[in-house]
Write an enzyme that holds these catalytic residues in place. Structure first.
Site: not given
Ligand SMILES: O=C(CSC(=O)[C@H](Cc1ccccc1)CC(F)(F)F)c1ccccc1
Ligand SMILES: [Zn+2]
Length: 156
Positions: A99, A141-142, A145
């Site tokens: 996140c 996940h979003e 939020h």
């Molecule tokens: O760039 C990230 C960082 S975390 C991310 O992108 C969150 C989204 C997310 C990543 C992985 C699983 C579910 C959601 C974004 C947030 F914080 F705004 F929700 C990432 C993490 C896992 C796989 C691929 C990329």
């Molecule tokens: Zn998040």
């Protein structure tokens, strides 16, 4: 312009976002542009408006293949306004999540494997989508939020 990413502990992350009511509001389109550039700069795969300080029901899903989800689809960032979860499979899957508001933390989270979502595009047209696996995970996940839930955080 990229917006400041709110970090865990910022009260805005525990509040409930309001629905968007006017789609022609230029501030809405400025917010969307800023979220898209913030997402790009942060190299994330998803972003929700409260994370950049706006309590509006706007989120972006931008799946792409990555080391943890090598078979994730490569998506153009999808902007979803006033999303509604129409259905979520009882079948759940454990998976790693990160996140942007909780830096340096990764956690295993159980999510429904499939979701059906209704949402509005920035142009105001109503759409429906069914996702499985990584895109479904990012959406859930979003969506959390938007209702003030941050992953790994248990509200007392
Ligand atoms: O760039 C990230 C960082 S975390 C991310 O992108 C969150 C989204 C997310 C990543 C992985 C699983 C579910 C959601 C974004 C947030 F914080 F705004 F929700 C990432 C993490 C896992 C796989 C691929 C990329
Ligand atoms: Zn998040």
């Amino acid at each position: 312009m990229t917006l400041r990413l709110r970090q865990i502990g910022d009260p805005i992350l525990t509040q409930v976002a309001e629905p968007v009511s006017h789609f022609r509001d230029p501030d809405l389109h400025r917010l969307i542009e800023s979220m898209l550039s913030t997402l790009k700069d942060s190299n994330g795969v998803g972003l929700a408006a409260p994370q950049v300080g706006s309590l509006l029901q706007v989120l972006i899903v931008a799946s792409r293949p990555n080391p943890r989800y090598p078979d994730a689809p490569q998506m153009q960032p999808l902007v979803m306004i006033n999303p509604q979860l129409l259905a979520a499979s009882s079948e759940q899957v454990l998976g790693w999540e990160g996140c942007l508001s909780v830096p340096d933390r990764r956690g295993l989270v159980a999510r429904s494997r499939e979701v059906e979502v209704e949402y509005y595009t920035p142009q105001g047209s109503r759409q429906r989508v069914v996702w499985q696996d990584f895109p479904a995970r990012i959406f859930q996940h979003e969506y959390d939020h938007l209702i003030g839930r941050v992953f790994l955080q248990r509200h007392p």
